[in-house]
Each structure stands twice: as structure tokens, then as C-alpha cells.
Design a protein around this motif. Structure first.
Motif, short mmCIF file in Angstrom:
data_model
loop_
_atom_site.label_atom_id
_atom_site.label_comp_id
_atom_site.label_asym_id
_atom_site.label_seq_id
_atom_site.Cartn_x
_atom_site.Cartn_y
_atom_site.Cartn_z
N LEU A 147 4.17 -5.48 -65.30
CA LEU A 147 3.36 -4.48 -65.65
C LEU A 147 2.22 -4.45 -64.56
CD1 LEU A 147 4.01 -6.32 -68.70
CD2 LEU A 147 3.14 -3.90 -69.34
N PRO A 148 2.28 -3.45 -63.58
CA PRO A 148 3.07 -2.52 -63.65
C PRO A 148 4.48 -2.73 -63.04
CG PRO A 148 1.44 -2.47 -61.81
CD PRO A 148 1.19 -3.40 -62.68
N PRO A 149 5.34 -1.96 -62.82
CA PRO A 149 6.63 -2.04 -62.04
C PRO A 149 6.43 -1.85 -60.53
CG PRO A 149 6.71 0.17 -62.87
CD PRO A 149 5.30 -0.63 -63.57
N GLU A 150 7.52 -2.36 -59.87
CA GLU A 150 7.67 -2.37 -58.46
C GLU A 150 7.05 -1.42 -57.72
OE1 GLU A 150 10.96 -2.79 -54.84
OE2 GLU A 150 11.16 -3.91 -56.88
N SER A 151 7.46 0.05 -58.21
CA SER A 151 7.30 1.12 -57.65
C SER A 151 5.71 1.41 -57.76
CB SER A 151 7.90 2.51 -58.25
OG SER A 151 7.62 2.46 -59.76
N ILE A 152 4.97 1.16 -58.47
CA ILE A 152 3.62 1.12 -58.63
C ILE A 152 2.85 0.18 -57.64
CG2 ILE A 152 1.52 0.93 -59.90
CD1 ILE A 152 2.93 2.32 -62.22
N VAL A 153 3.21 -1.00 -57.85
CA VAL A 153 2.69 -2.08 -56.75
C VAL A 153 2.98 -1.70 -55.36
CG1 VAL A 153 2.92 -4.29 -56.14
CG2 VAL A 153 3.07 -3.88 -58.44
N ARG A 154 4.12 -1.05 -55.01
CA ARG A 154 4.32 -0.62 -53.61
C ARG A 154 3.51 0.41 -53.40
NH1 ARG A 154 8.81 -1.76 -50.64
NH2 ARG A 154 9.89 -2.56 -52.31
N LEU A 155 3.36 1.58 -54.05
CA LEU A 155 2.49 2.57 -54.00
C LEU A 155 0.84 2.35 -53.70
CD1 LEU A 155 1.97 5.76 -53.71
CD2 LEU A 155 1.59 5.75 -56.01
N PHE A 156 0.50 1.18 -54.61
CA PHE A 156 -0.94 0.63 -54.14
C PHE A 156 -0.90 0.00 -52.79
CE2 PHE A 156 -4.01 -3.21 -54.80
CZ PHE A 156 -4.90 -2.32 -54.97
N LYS A 157 0.16 -0.90 -52.15
CA LYS A 157 0.02 -1.07 -50.85
C LYS A 157 0.04 0.05 -49.79
CE LYS A 157 0.41 -4.17 -47.41
NZ LYS A 157 -0.88 -4.84 -47.10
N GLU A 158 0.80 1.06 -50.18
CA GLU A 158 0.81 2.20 -49.28
C GLU A 158 -0.54 3.00 -49.20
OE1 GLU A 158 4.15 4.29 -50.88
OE2 GLU A 158 5.76 2.91 -49.93
N LEU A 159 -1.20 2.99 -50.46
CA LEU A 159 -2.44 3.70 -50.45
C LEU A 159 -3.58 2.65 -50.03
CD1 LEU A 159 -1.98 5.37 -54.11
CD2 LEU A 159 -2.18 6.54 -51.70
N GLY A 160 -3.39 1.67 -49.25
CA GLY A 160 -4.45 0.64 -48.72
C GLY A 160 -4.97 -0.35 -49.72
N GLY A 161 -4.10 -0.52 -50.87
CA GLY A 161 -4.74 -1.75 -51.58
C GLY A 161 -4.43 -2.96 -50.88
N GLU A 162 -5.58 -3.96 -51.07
CA GLU A 162 -5.52 -5.18 -50.24
C GLU A 162 -5.43 -6.37 -51.22
OE1 GLU A 162 -8.38 -7.44 -47.23
OE2 GLU A 162 -9.14 -5.87 -48.05
N TYR A 163 -6.00 -6.31 -52.39
CA TYR A 163 -5.78 -7.39 -53.35
C TYR A 163 -5.01 -7.28 -54.50
CZ TYR A 163 -10.15 -8.15 -50.94
OH TYR A 163 -11.14 -8.37 -49.80
N ILE A 164 -4.33 -8.45 -54.70
CA ILE A 164 -3.25 -8.43 -55.86
C ILE A 164 -3.48 -9.77 -56.42
CG2 ILE A 164 -0.77 -9.07 -56.52
CD1 ILE A 164 -0.86 -6.03 -55.96
N THR A 165 -3.57 -9.80 -57.80
CA THR A 165 -3.53 -11.07 -58.83
C THR A 165 -2.31 -10.90 -59.37
OG1 THR A 165 -5.05 -10.15 -60.44
CG2 THR A 165 -6.08 -10.96 -58.61
N ILE A 166 -1.96 -12.16 -59.71
CA ILE A 166 -0.51 -12.31 -60.57
C ILE A 166 -0.87 -13.40 -61.70
CG2 ILE A 166 1.77 -13.17 -60.36
CD1 ILE A 166 1.43 -12.44 -57.12
N GLY A 167 -0.40 -12.94 -62.82
CA GLY A 167 -0.65 -13.70 -64.07
C GLY A 167 0.44 -13.65 -65.09
N SER A 168 0.52 -14.57 -65.93
CA SER A 168 1.50 -14.54 -66.94
C SER A 168 1.15 -13.82 -68.20
CB SER A 168 1.73 -16.19 -67.07
OG SER A 168 0.99 -16.71 -67.66
N ASP A 169 -0.13 -13.96 -68.38
CA ASP A 169 -0.49 -13.42 -69.65
C ASP A 169 -0.33 -14.32 -70.99
OD1 ASP A 169 -2.06 -11.84 -71.51
OD2 ASP A 169 -0.91 -9.98 -70.98
#
Length: 269
Positions: free
Chosen positions: A207-229
Motif C-alpha cells: 500500500l500503495p501498489p507498484e504503479s503508484i510508487v513508480r508514478l511518485f518517482k516519475e513526478l519527482g518524488g525523492e523520499y520513500i519510507t518503508i514499514g511493516s505496520d
């Protein structure tokens, strides 16, 4: 700095209403599992009518600080909070953020205003697309508020709509508002979370799926955090390695941890 699967930026102790284990036990388990960083991000649902916010924040902050000091040299413990529905009471939210000096704040929406958590809804009683349209618009307003560090589980309702209730959802119908959310995060220098909990639920995707993570990168997103919840000490770190692989697949060479609300970039091997 670099790491493989040793950082979990979304965990819950028994200070969360649905948490199960103490901060100390979470940290003990993190060390046993070989993690080197854990953020304890307990739920602070700002629209809760039953939460004593002063007592909760004071106790949770003290316990996470105690764990941070105790495990110094073994484990980096980040004092965090998952601030739910912050924009439903901005004054209270901002008071909490100003009073307590957290390392890391997750922003999330678990329910629409004056409604129950998406977990509890009977979706046979709702127009799913109308519900999701309102949800994404609320998330967008949260992003405009801009007082958190990382946006948690962007596609949260899909855990229950698509996962539990087996209702197919065409996310492309929300492409415009999702793009606005991601652009706002990118422009404001905020992170998008890859929440790995869905990999181990009926949803069977992050959450979110790969398509949205990829779009974030394409739109200039720089920061990703990763968590198990994780809400159990036994589930700490679950899916983090998959989350790292997904981030790298989408073009991210680094993931972020946060100290004193500032990002520290860690290379993904």
C-alpha cells in the motif's frame, strides 16, 4: 549509509489502541531479528472521542525515549507517531507536534469525518467509488496541510474493499487526484510510505501498489519510507526486503529514515 532489510519505519506498541506489546519488547525483538533501525509510530487518532491526548502523548513519548536510551548502540530507536485524521482538528494536531519533539511523523487517514474506520464498514451499503473519491480528496487535503513527514498507506481502504470484501476497484478512475497527492508530496519534500502489511493480507500487494510508487518517482518524488505496520513484536520487519526491492525497481536508490524530523538517506543495496 546502506542497508538491506534492517529498517522498519512503521510499528505499533501497546500504546496504540490495537497494539499488543511494549516498546521494550518491540525493541528486543528488533535486535533479535537483526534490525538496526525501528520507528515506533503509535496511533494518535486526532478525532478520537475516547483518547486522553495529553496522557497518551506524554506516556508514549516517555516510553519510546526510555527504549531509545536503553538500546543505544544496539538499535536506533526513532520516536514517532502515526497521526490519524490530523486535519479534522488541526489545532490539536499542531499543539501535539509543537509540544513533543518526535523524530518521525506518519500522516494517515483511516476514516472519513464522522464515520468509522474503513475496517468496520459494510461495503454493501456504500457506493464504493463515491467513498473512495471522498477518501482521496481528504488525503489530498492532508497533504496540503503538510505537517507530517511521510504519507502512510495511501491505498488504505483497499485492504478492506479489495482485500477482505473482494470488491474489484479500478484505481485509474482516481488517477487525477492521486497524481495531485503525489505532486504535492514531491513539491513539499515529503515522503511516500511503502507499507508492506498488504503483502501478508488478502490484498496481496503493498500500500500503495507498484504503479503508484513508480508514478511518485516519475513526478519527482525523492523520499520513500518503508514499514511493516506491525502490531505484534513477531511481525516486525515483515516484507521490508520486498519493499526495498520494489522501491529500487521503481527507480529509488535510497530510502529514508527520520531523525528530529529530518530525512537521512540510506542506500538500498
Amino acid at each position: 549509509m546502506s542497508f538491506s532489510n534492517l529498517t522498519d519505519m512503521h510499528t505499533h506498541s501497546d500504546h496504540s489502541f490495537d497494539g499488543n506489546h511494549s516498546c521494550m519488547l518491540l525493541c528486543e525483538s528488533a535486535v533479535d531479528k537483526g534490525l538496526n533501525v525501528i520507528a515506533i509510530t503509535d496511533h494518535c487518532e486526532i478525532d478520537s472521542k475516547n483518547l486522553d491526548f495529553r496522557a497518551f502523548c506524554t506516556n508514549q513519548f516517555f516510553e519510546t525515549y526510555k527504549a531509545k536510551r536503553f538500546f543505544e548502540g544496539q538499535l536506533l530507536v526513532l520516536q514517532g507517531l502515526e497521526l490519524g485524521q490530523a486535519i479534522y482538528n488541526r489545532e490539536r494536531s499542531e499543539h501535539i507536534l509543537n509540544k513533543f519533539k518526535y523524530d518521525f511523523i506518519l500522516g494517515s487517514i483511516h476514516n472519513l469525518e464522522n464515520m468509522e474506520d474503513f475496517y468496520f464498514l459494510d461495503y454493501s451499503n456504500y457506493d464504493i467509488y463515491a467513498l473512495l473519491e471522498k477518501y482521496f480528496e481528504t488525503v489530498y487535503q492532508l497533504c496540503l496541510w503538510n505537517q507530517f513527514d511521510s504519507l502512510a498507506h495511501l491505498t488504505y481502504p483497499l485492504r478492506y474493499i479489495k482485500g477482505n470484501s473482494k470488491i474489484d476497484v479500478d484505481l485509474s478512475r482516481f488517477s487525477d487526484i492521486i497524481e495531485q497527492i503525489l505532486k504535492t508530496l514531491s513539491q513539499n519534500g515529503k515522503a511516500l510510505e511503502i507499507n508492506t502489511s498488504g503483502l501478508f493480507l488478502e490484498l496481496n500487494e503493498t500500500l500503495p501498489p507498484e504503479s503508484i510508487v513508480r508514478l511518485f518517482k516519475e513526478l519527482g518524488g525523492e523520499y520513500i519510507t518503508i514499514g511493516s505496520d506491525s502490531h505484534y513484536h513477531t511481525k516486525l520487519g515483515m516484507g521490508i526486503e520486498q519493499g526495498m526491492a520494489l522501491a529500487k525497481k521503481c527507480g529509488f536508490e535510497y530510502a529514508a529514515i527520520y531523525q528530529k524530523r529530518e530525512p537521512v538517506m540510506l542506500q538500498i543495496k
